[in-house]
Design a protein around this motif. Structure first.
Motif, PDB file in Angstrom:
ATOM      1  N   UNK A 223     -60.332 -29.133 -15.062  1.00 37.56           N
ATOM      2  CA  UNK A 223     -61.528 -29.755 -15.634  1.00 37.56           C
ATOM      3  C   UNK A 223     -61.203 -30.421 -16.983  1.00 37.56           C
ATOM      4  N   UNK A 224     -60.502 -29.693 -17.842  1.00 40.60           N
ATOM      5  CA  UNK A 224     -60.192 -30.199 -19.178  1.00 40.60           C
ATOM      6  C   UNK A 224     -59.201 -31.345 -19.173  1.00 40.60           C
ATOM      7  N   UNK A 225     -58.110 -31.205 -18.410  1.00 38.86           N
ATOM      8  CA  UNK A 225     -57.079 -32.250 -18.407  1.00 38.86           C
ATOM      9  C   UNK A 225     -57.558 -33.512 -17.692  1.00 38.86           C
ATOM     10  N   UNK A 226     -58.427 -33.372 -16.713  1.00 38.13           N
ATOM     11  CA  UNK A 226     -58.955 -34.569 -16.055  1.00 38.13           C
ATOM     12  C   UNK A 226     -59.811 -35.378 -17.019  1.00 38.13           C
ATOM     13  N   UNK A 227     -60.496 -34.691 -17.945  1.00 37.63           N
ATOM     14  CA  UNK A 227     -61.249 -35.406 -18.983  1.00 37.63           C
ATOM     15  C   UNK A 227     -60.304 -36.007 -20.013  1.00 37.63           C
ATOM     16  N   UNK A 228     -59.287 -35.234 -20.412  1.00 34.94           N
ATOM     17  CA  UNK A 228     -58.334 -35.708 -21.411  1.00 34.94           C
ATOM     18  C   UNK A 228     -57.608 -36.960 -20.946  1.00 34.94           C
ATOM     19  N   UNK A 229     -57.236 -36.987 -19.661  1.00 38.04           N
ATOM     20  CA  UNK A 229     -56.482 -38.116 -19.119  1.00 38.04           C
ATOM     21  C   UNK A 229     -57.380 -39.147 -18.432  1.00 38.04           C
ATOM     22  N   UNK A 230     -58.684 -39.000 -18.656  1.00 34.72           N
ATOM     23  CA  UNK A 230     -59.667 -40.011 -18.235  1.00 34.72           C
ATOM     24  C   UNK A 230     -59.687 -40.277 -16.735  1.00 34.72           C
ATOM     25  N   UNK A 231     -59.627 -39.218 -15.934  1.00 35.98           N
ATOM     26  CA  UNK A 231     -59.808 -39.378 -14.484  1.00 35.98           C
ATOM     27  C   UNK A 231     -60.911 -38.440 -13.978  1.00 35.98           C
ATOM     28  N   UNK A 232     -61.759 -37.978 -14.896  1.00 35.86           N
ATOM     29  CA  UNK A 232     -62.757 -36.979 -14.509  1.00 35.86           C
ATOM     30  C   UNK A 232     -63.715 -37.509 -13.455  1.00 35.86           C
ATOM     31  N   UNK A 233     -63.908 -38.830 -13.426  1.00 34.98           N
ATOM     32  CA  UNK A 233     -64.812 -39.411 -12.431  1.00 34.98           C
ATOM     33  C   UNK A 233     -64.239 -39.323 -11.019  1.00 34.98           C
ATOM     34  N   UNK A 234     -62.946 -38.985 -10.897  1.00 35.71           N
ATOM     35  CA  UNK A 234     -62.319 -38.844  -9.575  1.00 35.71           C
ATOM     36  C   UNK A 234     -62.306 -37.390  -9.088  1.00 35.71           C
ATOM     37  N   UNK A 235     -62.784 -36.473  -9.916  1.00 34.62           N
ATOM     38  CA  UNK A 235     -62.660 -35.044  -9.610  1.00 34.62           C
ATOM     39  C   UNK A 235     -63.984 -34.492  -9.101  1.00 34.62           C
ATOM     40  N   UNK A 236     -63.923 -33.738  -8.013  1.00 35.69           N
ATOM     41  CA  UNK A 236     -65.093 -33.042  -7.480  1.00 35.69           C
ATOM     42  C   UNK A 236     -64.818 -31.550  -7.422  1.00 35.69           C
ATOM     43  N   UNK A 237     -65.844 -30.757  -7.688  1.00 37.50           N
ATOM     44  CA  UNK A 237     -65.736 -29.303  -7.646  1.00 37.50           C
ATOM     45  C   UNK A 237     -66.646 -28.770  -6.542  1.00 37.50           C
ATOM     46  N   UNK A 238     -66.092 -27.880  -5.739  1.00 39.11           N
ATOM     47  CA  UNK A 238     -66.839 -27.325  -4.614  1.00 39.11           C
ATOM     48  C   UNK A 238     -66.836 -25.808  -4.684  1.00 39.11           C
ATOM     49  N   UNK A 239     -67.906 -25.228  -4.174  1.00 36.87           N
ATOM     50  CA  UNK A 239     -68.054 -23.775  -4.198  1.00 36.87           C
ATOM     51  C   UNK A 239     -68.394 -23.299  -2.786  1.00 36.87           C
ATOM     52  N   UNK A 240     -67.581 -22.389  -2.258  1.00 35.68           N
ATOM     53  CA  UNK A 240     -67.789 -21.850  -0.907  1.00 35.68           C
ATOM     54  C   UNK A 240     -68.530 -20.523  -0.990  1.00 35.68           C
ATOM     55  N   UNK A 241     -69.543 -20.384  -0.162  1.00 31.15           N
ATOM     56  CA  UNK A 241     -70.351 -19.166  -0.214  1.00 31.15           C
ATOM     57  C   UNK A 241     -70.854 -18.819   1.182  1.00 31.15           C
ATOM     58  N   UNK A 242     -70.839 -17.528   1.487  1.00 30.05           N
ATOM     59  CA  UNK A 242     -71.310 -17.050   2.796  1.00 30.05           C
ATOM     60  C   UNK A 242     -72.705 -16.456   2.658  1.00 30.05           C
ATOM     61  N   UNK A 243     -73.561 -16.702   3.665  1.00 28.28           N
ATOM     62  CA  UNK A 243     -74.890 -16.095   3.649  1.00 28.28           C
ATOM     63  C   UNK A 243     -74.851 -14.764   4.383  1.00 28.28           C
ATOM     64  N   UNK A 244     -76.013 -14.164   4.589  1.00 26.31           N
ATOM     65  CA  UNK A 244     -76.081 -12.835   5.210  1.00 26.31           C
ATOM     66  C   UNK A 244     -75.608 -12.849   6.661  1.00 26.31           C
ATOM     67  N   UNK A 245     -75.588 -14.011   7.274  1.00 20.71           N
ATOM     68  CA  UNK A 245     -75.142 -14.125   8.662  1.00 20.71           C
ATOM     69  C   UNK A 245     -73.691 -14.592   8.775  1.00 20.71           C
TER      70      UNK A 245
END
Length: 286
Positions: A223-245
Protein backbone atom coordinates in the motif's frame (compact mmCIF):
# COMPACT_ATOMS: atom_id res chain seq x y z
CA UNK A 1 -8.90 -35.50 -37.13
CA UNK A 2 -12.59 -36.33 -36.92
CA UNK A 3 -12.78 -35.67 -33.16
CA UNK A 4 -14.59 -32.38 -32.48
CA UNK A 5 -12.23 -29.64 -31.30
CA UNK A 6 -14.49 -28.74 -28.36
CA UNK A 7 -14.43 -32.32 -27.07
CA UNK A 8 -10.63 -32.32 -27.21
CA UNK A 9 -10.49 -29.06 -25.27
CA UNK A 10 -12.88 -30.42 -22.61
CA UNK A 11 -10.64 -33.44 -22.14
CA UNK A 12 -7.48 -31.30 -21.96
CA UNK A 13 -9.10 -28.98 -19.39
CA UNK A 14 -10.34 -31.94 -17.34
CA UNK A 15 -6.86 -33.48 -17.20
CA UNK A 16 -5.16 -30.20 -16.35
CA UNK A 17 -7.57 -29.21 -13.57
CA UNK A 18 -7.58 -32.77 -12.20
CA UNK A 19 -3.80 -32.62 -11.94
CA UNK A 20 -3.72 -29.19 -10.31
CA UNK A 21 -6.53 -29.95 -7.83
CA UNK A 22 -5.69 -33.64 -7.31
CA UNK A 23 -9.01 -34.72 -8.92
CA UNK A 24 -11.10 -32.61 -6.47
CA UNK A 25 -12.47 -29.90 -8.77
CA UNK A 26 -16.11 -29.71 -7.73
CA UNK A 27 -17.60 -28.78 -4.36
CA UNK A 28 -17.04 -31.81 -2.10
CA UNK A 29 -20.14 -31.11 -0.01
CA UNK A 30 -22.70 -30.65 -2.78
CA UNK A 31 -23.24 -33.83 -4.77
CA UNK A 32 -23.75 -33.37 -8.52
CA UNK A 33 -23.09 -29.64 -8.19
CA UNK A 34 -21.86 -27.62 -11.15
CA UNK A 35 -18.80 -25.42 -10.73
CA UNK A 36 -18.19 -22.41 -12.91
CA UNK A 37 -15.01 -20.66 -13.92
CA UNK A 38 -15.62 -17.29 -15.53
CA UNK A 39 -12.72 -15.38 -17.04
CA UNK A 40 -12.93 -11.93 -18.60
CA UNK A 41 -9.99 -10.29 -20.36
CA UNK A 42 -10.48 -6.97 -22.13
CA UNK A 43 -14.25 -7.56 -22.31
CA UNK A 44 -13.77 -11.01 -23.85
CA UNK A 45 -15.35 -13.75 -21.75
CA UNK A 46 -14.37 -17.38 -21.37
CA UNK A 47 -16.52 -19.75 -19.31
CA UNK A 48 -15.88 -23.31 -18.15
CA UNK A 49 -18.31 -25.65 -16.36
CA UNK A 50 -17.39 -28.69 -14.29
CA UNK A 51 -19.55 -31.53 -12.98
CA UNK A 52 -18.37 -34.67 -11.19
CA UNK A 53 -14.80 -33.34 -11.55
CA UNK A 54 -15.01 -33.24 -15.33
CA UNK A 55 -15.27 -30.34 -17.77
CA UNK A 56 -18.75 -30.49 -19.29
CA UNK A 57 -18.79 -27.26 -21.27
CA UNK A 58 -16.55 -24.45 -22.49
CA UNK A 59 -17.25 -21.25 -24.35
CA UNK A 60 -15.06 -19.73 -27.05
CA UNK A 61 -11.43 -19.87 -25.99
CA UNK A 62 -9.38 -16.78 -25.17
CA UNK A 63 -5.80 -16.94 -26.37
CA UNK A 64 -3.36 -15.48 -23.83
CA UNK A 65 0.00 -14.54 -25.30
CA UNK A 66 1.66 -13.47 -22.04
CA UNK A 67 3.61 -15.73 -19.70
CA UNK A 68 2.22 -16.63 -16.29
CA UNK A 69 4.57 -17.45 -13.40
CA UNK A 70 3.24 -18.98 -10.19
CA UNK A 71 5.62 -18.71 -7.23
CA UNK A 72 4.60 -20.21 -3.89
CA UNK A 73 7.80 -21.75 -2.56
CA UNK A 74 11.34 -20.26 -2.59
CA UNK A 75 12.77 -23.76 -2.07
CA UNK A 76 11.94 -24.41 -5.72
CA UNK A 77 15.41 -23.19 -6.67
CA UNK A 78 16.95 -26.06 -4.70
CA UNK A 79 15.48 -28.34 -7.33
CA UNK A 80 17.46 -26.60 -10.06
CA UNK A 81 20.46 -28.58 -8.82
CA UNK A 82 18.39 -31.76 -8.57
CA UNK A 83 17.77 -34.12 -11.48
CA UNK A 84 14.59 -35.49 -9.88
CA UNK A 85 11.58 -35.86 -12.15
CA UNK A 86 9.08 -35.51 -9.31
CA UNK A 87 7.99 -32.00 -10.25
CA UNK A 88 4.46 -30.69 -10.38
CA UNK A 89 3.36 -28.95 -13.58
CA UNK A 90 3.82 -25.49 -12.07
CA UNK A 91 7.22 -26.41 -10.61
CA UNK A 92 8.43 -27.86 -13.90
CA UNK A 93 7.47 -24.71 -15.81
CA UNK A 94 9.23 -22.40 -13.35
CA UNK A 95 12.37 -24.55 -13.09
CA UNK A 96 12.70 -24.86 -16.87
CA UNK A 97 12.30 -21.08 -17.17
CA UNK A 98 14.94 -20.37 -14.53
CA UNK A 99 17.36 -22.80 -16.19
CA UNK A 100 16.97 -21.40 -19.70
CA UNK A 101 20.15 -21.84 -21.71
CA UNK A 102 20.52 -19.51 -24.67
CA UNK A 103 23.74 -21.03 -26.07
CA UNK A 104 21.77 -22.76 -28.85
CA UNK A 105 19.99 -19.54 -29.82
CA UNK A 106 22.00 -16.48 -28.86
CA UNK A 107 19.26 -14.08 -30.02
CA UNK A 108 16.41 -15.64 -28.03
CA UNK A 109 14.83 -13.16 -25.58
CA UNK A 110 17.73 -10.78 -26.21
CA UNK A 111 15.59 -7.61 -26.37
CA UNK A 112 13.69 -8.51 -23.20
CA UNK A 113 16.93 -9.39 -21.46
CA UNK A 114 18.44 -5.99 -22.32
CA UNK A 115 15.27 -4.20 -21.20
CA UNK A 116 15.28 -6.11 -17.94
CA UNK A 117 18.92 -5.25 -17.27
CA UNK A 118 17.89 -1.59 -17.46
CA UNK A 119 15.16 -2.31 -14.90
CA UNK A 120 17.61 -4.24 -12.72
CA UNK A 121 19.91 -1.21 -12.72
CA UNK A 122 17.01 0.95 -11.54
CA UNK A 123 16.27 -1.35 -8.62
CA UNK A 124 19.87 -2.54 -8.13
CA UNK A 125 20.17 -1.18 -4.61
CA UNK A 126 17.15 -3.20 -3.50
CA UNK A 127 18.58 -6.40 -4.94
CA UNK A 128 22.06 -5.67 -3.59
CA UNK A 129 20.61 -5.43 -0.09
CA UNK A 130 19.28 -8.97 -0.47
CA UNK A 131 21.20 -10.73 -3.25
CA UNK A 132 24.62 -9.14 -3.64
CA UNK A 133 26.70 -11.37 -5.86
CA UNK A 134 26.87 -13.09 -9.23
CA UNK A 135 24.54 -15.94 -10.15
CA UNK A 136 26.41 -18.56 -12.15
CA UNK A 137 26.19 -22.18 -13.24
CA UNK A 138 29.21 -24.46 -12.91
CA UNK A 139 29.07 -28.11 -13.92
CA UNK A 140 25.28 -28.06 -13.92
CA UNK A 141 25.05 -26.61 -10.40
CA UNK A 142 23.90 -23.09 -9.59
CA UNK A 143 25.73 -20.73 -7.24
CA UNK A 144 25.50 -17.23 -5.84
CA UNK A 145 29.19 -16.38 -6.08
CA UNK A 146 30.67 -19.55 -4.51
CA UNK A 147 27.65 -20.60 -2.43
CA UNK A 148 25.36 -23.28 -3.85
CA UNK A 149 21.71 -22.35 -3.97
CA UNK A 150 20.78 -25.04 -1.42
CA UNK A 151 22.99 -23.36 1.20
CA UNK A 152 21.45 -19.91 0.89
CA UNK A 153 18.91 -18.53 3.33
CA UNK A 154 15.27 -18.92 2.34
CA UNK A 155 14.80 -15.15 2.14
CA UNK A 156 17.62 -14.80 -0.40
CA UNK A 157 16.08 -17.58 -2.49
CA UNK A 158 12.87 -15.54 -2.80
CA UNK A 159 14.80 -12.65 -4.33
CA UNK A 160 16.92 -14.90 -6.56
CA UNK A 161 13.86 -16.29 -8.33
CA UNK A 162 12.74 -12.80 -9.36
CA UNK A 163 16.27 -11.78 -10.30
CA UNK A 164 16.80 -14.83 -12.52
CA UNK A 165 13.50 -14.31 -14.32
CA UNK A 166 14.60 -10.76 -15.07
CA UNK A 167 18.20 -11.51 -16.03
CA UNK A 168 17.36 -14.19 -18.58
CA UNK A 169 14.61 -12.06 -20.13
CA UNK A 170 11.81 -14.47 -19.25
CA UNK A 171 9.72 -11.93 -17.33
CA UNK A 172 8.40 -9.58 -19.99
CA UNK A 173 6.12 -6.59 -20.23
CA UNK A 174 2.48 -7.33 -19.31
CA UNK A 175 3.25 -10.86 -18.06
CA UNK A 176 1.33 -12.30 -15.11
CA UNK A 177 2.97 -13.02 -11.76
CA UNK A 178 1.14 -14.94 -9.01
CA UNK A 179 2.75 -14.81 -5.55
CA UNK A 180 1.23 -17.05 -2.90
CA UNK A 181 2.07 -15.71 0.58
CA UNK A 182 5.57 -14.49 -0.38
CA UNK A 183 6.15 -13.14 3.13
CA UNK A 184 6.21 -16.54 4.85
CA UNK A 185 10.00 -16.94 4.81
CA UNK A 186 10.90 -13.25 5.03
CA UNK A 187 12.01 -11.19 8.02
CA UNK A 188 9.64 -8.18 8.50
CA UNK A 189 12.31 -5.81 7.17
CA UNK A 190 12.79 -7.98 4.08
CA UNK A 191 9.04 -8.13 3.61
CA UNK A 192 9.22 -4.39 2.99
CA UNK A 193 12.15 -4.86 0.62
CA UNK A 194 10.35 -7.57 -1.35
CA UNK A 195 7.16 -5.51 -1.49
CA UNK A 196 9.00 -2.51 -2.95
CA UNK A 197 10.67 -4.76 -5.51
CA UNK A 198 7.27 -6.08 -6.61
CA UNK A 199 5.83 -2.56 -6.82
CA UNK A 200 8.74 -1.39 -9.01
CA UNK A 201 8.44 -4.43 -11.29
CA UNK A 202 4.80 -3.54 -11.85
CA UNK A 203 5.73 0.06 -12.53
CA UNK A 204 8.45 -0.68 -15.10
CA UNK A 205 7.01 -3.81 -16.77
CA UNK A 206 3.26 -3.17 -16.36
CA UNK A 207 2.84 -6.67 -14.94
CA UNK A 208 -0.42 -8.09 -13.66
CA UNK A 209 0.50 -9.32 -10.18
CA UNK A 210 -1.78 -11.29 -7.88
CA UNK A 211 -0.62 -11.62 -4.27
CA UNK A 212 -2.13 -13.45 -1.32
CA UNK A 213 -0.84 -12.46 2.10
CA UNK A 214 -1.49 -12.87 5.81
CA UNK A 215 1.10 -10.29 6.83
CA UNK A 216 0.13 -6.76 7.91
CA UNK A 217 3.75 -5.72 7.25
CA UNK A 218 3.59 -6.88 3.64
CA UNK A 219 0.11 -5.51 3.02
CA UNK A 220 0.98 -2.05 4.36
CA UNK A 221 4.27 -2.12 2.42
CA UNK A 222 2.45 -2.76 -0.88
CA UNK A 223 0.00 0.00 0.00
CA UNK A 224 2.73 2.47 1.01
CA UNK A 225 5.22 1.80 -1.78
CA UNK A 226 2.54 1.89 -4.47
CA UNK A 227 1.72 5.42 -3.30
CA UNK A 228 5.40 6.38 -3.04
CA UNK A 229 6.11 5.19 -6.58
CA UNK A 230 2.86 6.66 -7.93
CA UNK A 231 1.13 3.50 -9.13
CA UNK A 232 -1.54 3.35 -6.43
CA UNK A 233 -4.27 3.77 -9.04
CA UNK A 234 -3.25 0.36 -10.45
CA UNK A 235 -3.56 -1.46 -7.12
CA UNK A 236 -6.69 -3.25 -5.89
CA UNK A 237 -7.22 -4.84 -2.48
CA UNK A 238 -9.53 -7.80 -1.99
CA UNK A 239 -10.83 -9.52 1.11
CA UNK A 240 -12.01 -13.16 1.13
CA UNK A 241 -14.64 -14.15 3.65
CA UNK A 242 -16.80 -17.22 4.24
CA UNK A 243 -20.41 -17.05 5.43
CA UNK A 244 -22.18 -19.52 7.73
CA UNK A 245 -22.80 -21.85 4.79
CA UNK A 246 -19.11 -21.90 3.82
CA UNK A 247 -19.78 -19.85 0.70
CA UNK A 248 -16.73 -17.69 0.04
CA UNK A 249 -16.94 -14.24 -1.47
CA UNK A 250 -13.99 -12.08 -2.53
CA UNK A 251 -14.81 -8.40 -2.36
CA UNK A 252 -12.93 -5.30 -3.47
CA UNK A 253 -12.16 -3.23 -0.34
CA UNK A 254 -10.17 -0.37 -1.88
CA UNK A 255 -12.36 2.11 0.00
CA UNK A 256 -11.75 0.42 3.35
CA UNK A 257 -8.63 -1.74 3.52
CA UNK A 258 -8.78 -1.39 7.30
CA UNK A 259 -11.18 -4.33 7.22
CA UNK A 260 -8.17 -6.49 6.27
CA UNK A 261 -5.94 -5.03 8.98
CA UNK A 262 -8.68 -5.59 11.56
CA UNK A 263 -8.88 -9.26 10.63
CA UNK A 264 -5.10 -9.60 10.83
CA UNK A 265 -5.06 -7.87 14.24
CA UNK A 266 -7.51 -10.31 15.87
CA UNK A 267 -4.78 -12.86 16.81
CA UNK A 268 -2.72 -10.07 18.42
CA UNK A 269 -5.77 -9.06 20.45
CA UNK A 270 -6.07 -12.63 21.72
CA UNK A 271 -2.43 -12.59 22.81
CA UNK A 272 -2.90 -9.23 24.50
CA UNK A 273 -5.97 -10.53 26.37
CA UNK A 274 -3.94 -13.55 27.50
CA UNK A 275 -1.28 -11.24 28.91
CA UNK A 276 -3.89 -9.15 30.72
CA UNK A 277 -5.47 -12.29 32.14
CA UNK A 278 -2.07 -13.61 33.20
CA UNK A 279 -1.29 -10.28 34.87
CA UNK A 280 -4.64 -10.23 36.68
CA UNK A 281 -4.13 -13.80 37.92
CA UNK A 282 -0.63 -13.02 39.22
CA UNK A 283 -1.97 -9.95 41.04
CA UNK A 284 -4.77 -11.93 42.64
CA UNK A 285 -2.29 -14.57 43.84
CA UNK A 286 -0.29 -11.86 45.56
Amino acid sequence: INTPYKELMKEIITRYFSYIFNTQINNLYEENSISYLELEIKKNKFDIKFKNDKCIDISEQIYINNNIYYIDNPFIIDKINNSSNGYTLTEKKLINTLKKDYTNNMLENIIDSVKNKEILNKIKKLFDDAVNGKINSIGGFYYLDKVRFENLSTGIKSFIIIRMLLENGSLKEKDLLVLDEPEIHLHPEWQLLYAETIVLLQKYLDLTITITTHSPYFLEAINGYSKLHKIHNRVNFYFAEADDNNNVTINNVNDNINIIFKKMADPLKKLRNMRIEEFDNSKSEE
